[in-house]
Design a protein around this motif. Structure first.
Motif, PDB file in Angstrom:
ATOM      1  N   GLN A   1       0.824  -1.209   0.000  1.00  0.00           N
ATOM      2  CA  GLN A   1       0.000   0.000   0.000  1.00  0.00           C
ATOM      3  C   GLN A   1       0.858   1.258   0.000  1.00  0.00           C
ATOM      4  OE1 GLN A   1      -0.561   2.440   2.550  1.00  0.00           O
ATOM      5  NE2 GLN A   1       0.992   1.547   3.916  1.00  0.00           N
ATOM      6  N   ALA A   2       2.063   1.168   0.596  1.00  0.00           N
ATOM      7  CA  ALA A   2       2.949   2.336   0.636  1.00  0.00           C
ATOM      8  C   ALA A   2       3.478   2.691  -0.750  1.00  0.00           C
ATOM      9  CB  ALA A   2       4.110   2.088   1.588  1.00  0.00           C
ATOM     10  N   ILE A   3       3.733   1.682  -1.584  1.00  0.00           N
ATOM     11  CA  ILE A   3       4.316   1.960  -2.906  1.00  0.00           C
ATOM     12  C   ILE A   3       3.256   2.084  -3.996  1.00  0.00           C
ATOM     13  CG2 ILE A   3       6.468   0.832  -2.248  1.00  0.00           C
ATOM     14  CD1 ILE A   3       5.702  -1.547  -3.939  1.00  0.00           C
ATOM     15  N   LEU A   4       1.991   1.876  -3.627  1.00  0.00           N
ATOM     16  CA  LEU A   4       0.908   2.059  -4.594  1.00  0.00           C
ATOM     17  C   LEU A   4       0.856   3.523  -5.045  1.00  0.00           C
ATOM     18  CD1 LEU A   4      -1.333   0.226  -5.797  1.00  0.00           C
ATOM     19  CD2 LEU A   4      -2.861   1.106  -4.039  1.00  0.00           C
ATOM     20  N   GLY A   5       0.750   3.737  -6.334  1.00  0.00           N
ATOM     21  CA  GLY A   5       0.792   5.098  -6.862  1.00  0.00           C
ATOM     22  C   GLY A   5       2.182   5.542  -7.248  1.00  0.00           C
ATOM     23  N   ASN A   6       3.161   4.650  -7.020  1.00  0.00           N
ATOM     24  CA  ASN A   6       4.559   4.902  -7.407  1.00  0.00           C
ATOM     25  C   ASN A   6       5.105   6.212  -6.839  1.00  0.00           C
ATOM     26  OD1 ASN A   6       6.884   3.982  -8.705  1.00  0.00           O
ATOM     27  ND2 ASN A   6       6.475   5.196 -10.520  1.00  0.00           N
ATOM     28  N   PRO A   7       5.071   6.376  -5.497  1.00  0.00           N
ATOM     29  CA  PRO A   7       5.595   7.613  -4.895  1.00  0.00           C
ATOM     30  C   PRO A   7       7.114   7.679  -5.018  1.00  0.00           C
ATOM     31  CG  PRO A   7       5.109   6.016  -3.192  1.00  0.00           C
ATOM     32  CD  PRO A   7       4.603   5.423  -4.480  1.00  0.00           C
ATOM     33  N   GLN A   8       7.637   8.901  -4.983  1.00  0.00           N
ATOM     34  CA  GLN A   8       9.083   9.078  -5.093  1.00  0.00           C
ATOM     35  C   GLN A   8       9.804   8.694  -3.797  1.00  0.00           C
ATOM     36  OE1 GLN A   8       7.925  13.134  -6.628  1.00  0.00           O
ATOM     37  NE2 GLN A   8       9.985  13.003  -7.476  1.00  0.00           N
ATOM     38  N   VAL A   9       9.127   8.901  -2.674  1.00  0.00           N
ATOM     39  CA  VAL A   9       9.719   8.640  -1.358  1.00  0.00           C
ATOM     40  C   VAL A   9       8.904   7.583  -0.631  1.00  0.00           C
ATOM     41  CG1 VAL A   9      10.391   9.628   0.867  1.00  0.00           C
ATOM     42  CG2 VAL A   9      10.529  11.017  -1.211  1.00  0.00           C
ATOM     43  N   ILE A  10       9.598   6.593  -0.042  1.00  0.00           N
ATOM     44  CA  ILE A  10       8.934   5.570   0.767  1.00  0.00           C
ATOM     45  C   ILE A  10       9.504   5.640   2.175  1.00  0.00           C
ATOM     46  CG2 ILE A  10       8.495   3.107   1.061  1.00  0.00           C
ATOM     47  CD1 ILE A  10       8.871   2.831  -1.962  1.00  0.00           C
TER      48      ILE A  10
ATOM     49  N   VAL B   1      14.286   5.772  -0.072  1.00  0.00           N
ATOM     50  CA  VAL B   1      13.706   5.021   1.042  1.00  0.00           C
ATOM     51  C   VAL B   1      14.287   5.534   2.357  1.00  0.00           C
ATOM     52  CG1 VAL B   1      13.392   2.743   2.099  1.00  0.00           C
ATOM     53  CG2 VAL B   1      13.431   2.965  -0.402  1.00  0.00           C
ATOM     54  N   ILE B   2      13.397   5.790   3.315  1.00  0.00           N
ATOM     55  CA  ILE B   2      13.805   6.153   4.676  1.00  0.00           C
ATOM     56  C   ILE B   2      13.313   5.051   5.600  1.00  0.00           C
ATOM     57  CG2 ILE B   2      13.678   7.874   6.512  1.00  0.00           C
ATOM     58  CD1 ILE B   2      12.991   9.935   4.361  1.00  0.00           C
ATOM     59  N   LEU B   3      14.241   4.430   6.303  1.00  0.00           N
ATOM     60  CA  LEU B   3      13.947   3.248   7.101  1.00  0.00           C
ATOM     61  C   LEU B   3      14.280   3.482   8.562  1.00  0.00           C
ATOM     62  CD1 LEU B   3      13.617   0.102   7.558  1.00  0.00           C
ATOM     63  CD2 LEU B   3      15.996  -0.086   6.836  1.00  0.00           C
ATOM     64  N   SER B   4      13.287   3.315   9.421  1.00  0.00           N
ATOM     65  CA  SER B   4      13.528   3.365  10.857  1.00  0.00           C
ATOM     66  C   SER B   4      13.559   1.935  11.392  1.00  0.00           C
ATOM     67  CB  SER B   4      12.411   4.157  11.552  1.00  0.00           C
ATOM     68  OG  SER B   4      12.487   4.000  12.955  1.00  0.00           O
TER      69      SER B   4
END
Length: 335
Positions: A145-154, A184-187
């Protein structure tokens, strides 16, 4: 890609994020680290527009996340620590709902759903109820669901929390793949995970940025010099002669088992491989068996502990004069 300037978030008298500024460039995987209560999730929620800021500014691809929220949010895909899943739906049904909320429709929506299902490898469970899926598959649906729509930032907040080792490796590989086409920003609290896949690392403590660099640069700047440990089949006297001839002086040697000696060489030379070669060939040329040689390697856990401990000590040192000042009138009253 993302510019954060003087970001502050207060809850009454408590400051969760304090004057935070940094810039995220396009096309990298970033690790976002900090101890519990450091302000990571609060910062991520502000970066995605889910939470307002007390002060400061956040721009996504030049768009202010607060003033141009609708357009800015189109460029962001977000997976919170608790994925916002509807358990009674199938992944396909859920993704259709999310896609419509993102403004997708018709053939484009169907195409996007097929793409994210394929990229997150959930084809086999696309028609099963989400409540029946394993934790690993639920995380994959959340990433889909996060990458749906092909966003530039995840932005992924603790994407591997609660997963078993095999599931962690699967999600880690998926994040690497996403990093080829997205920022990609990963916590994560799993420091080895961040070190394995992230190209740059931000570390915050008590709501303030205390480090922002590559893992390699953080290691060079902050950690004590590494060293080479070795064990050779010889006497202490012969080992000293070999080391001296190789230009490795001031090495402390320990006589272990009969006929064996061990030592540790500080790696002050920036070319650590050169030190290892001199050590190896020094003993080899004398016909002495080098039974063991290992080079210590810094890891992200060491860096993290050093930085957060420094931040804690600085905070305590700053608080100490205030405590002493508060206690002063009481002393005067006793007199």
């Amino acid at each position: 890609m993302i510019t954060v300037e003087h970001l502050t978030k207060r809850y009454g008298d408590f400051t969760a994020v304090k004057d935070l500024s940094f810039e995220i460039e396009e096309g990298h995987i970033y690790g976002f680290l900090g101890p519990n209560g450091a302000g990571k999730s609060t910062t991520m929620n502000m970066m995605t527009g889910c939470l307002s800021a007390t002060e400061g500014q956040i721009k996504i691809d030049g768009l202010d996340i607060f003033e141009n929220a609708r357009e800015a949010k189109k460029r962001i895909g977000y997976l919170p620590e608790q994925p916002p899943l509807y358990m009674s739906e199938t992944p396909e049904e859920y993704l259709r709902f999310v896609g419509e909320a993102k403004g997708l429709s018709g053939k484009e929506l169907t195409k996007q759903i097929d793409r994210v299902i394929r990229e997150t490898h959930i084809e086999d469970v696309r028609c099963r109820r989400i409540q029946e899926l394993s934790k690993g598959y639920k995380q994959r649906v959340g990433i889909a669901q996060a990458i749906l729509g092909n966003p530039q930032v995840i932005i992924l907040d603790e994407p591997t929390v609660g997963l078993d080792p095999i599931q962690i490796l699967d999600i880690r590989e998926l994040i690497r793949e996403l990093g080829k086409e997205h920022t990609v920003i990963l916590s994560s609290h799993i420091l080895s995970e961040v070190q394995a896949i992230c190209e740059k690392i931000l570390i915050i403590a008590k709501g303030e940025l205390i480090a922002f660099d590559t893992p390699e640069q953080l290691e060079r700047r902050l950690l004590e010099p590494a060293d080479v440990s070795f064990e050779a089949e010889t006497t202490k006297e012969k080992a000293q002669a070999v080391l001296k001839a190789a230009g490795l002086n001031s090495v402390e040697l320990t006589q272990g088992q009969p006929g064996r000696v061990s030592g540790k060489i500080p790696l002050e030379d920036p070319d650590a491989d050169a030190v290892c070669r001199r050590l190896f060939f020094g003993f080899a040329n004398e016909g002495i068996a080098l039974l063991e040689m290992s080079r210590s390697k810094a890891n992200l856990e060491d860096i993290f502990l050093e930085l957060t401990e420094d931040a804690k000590e600085a905070d305590e040192a700053q608080a100490l004069p205030e405590l002493e000042q508060e206690g002063q009138p009481q002393e005067e009253e006793k007199e």
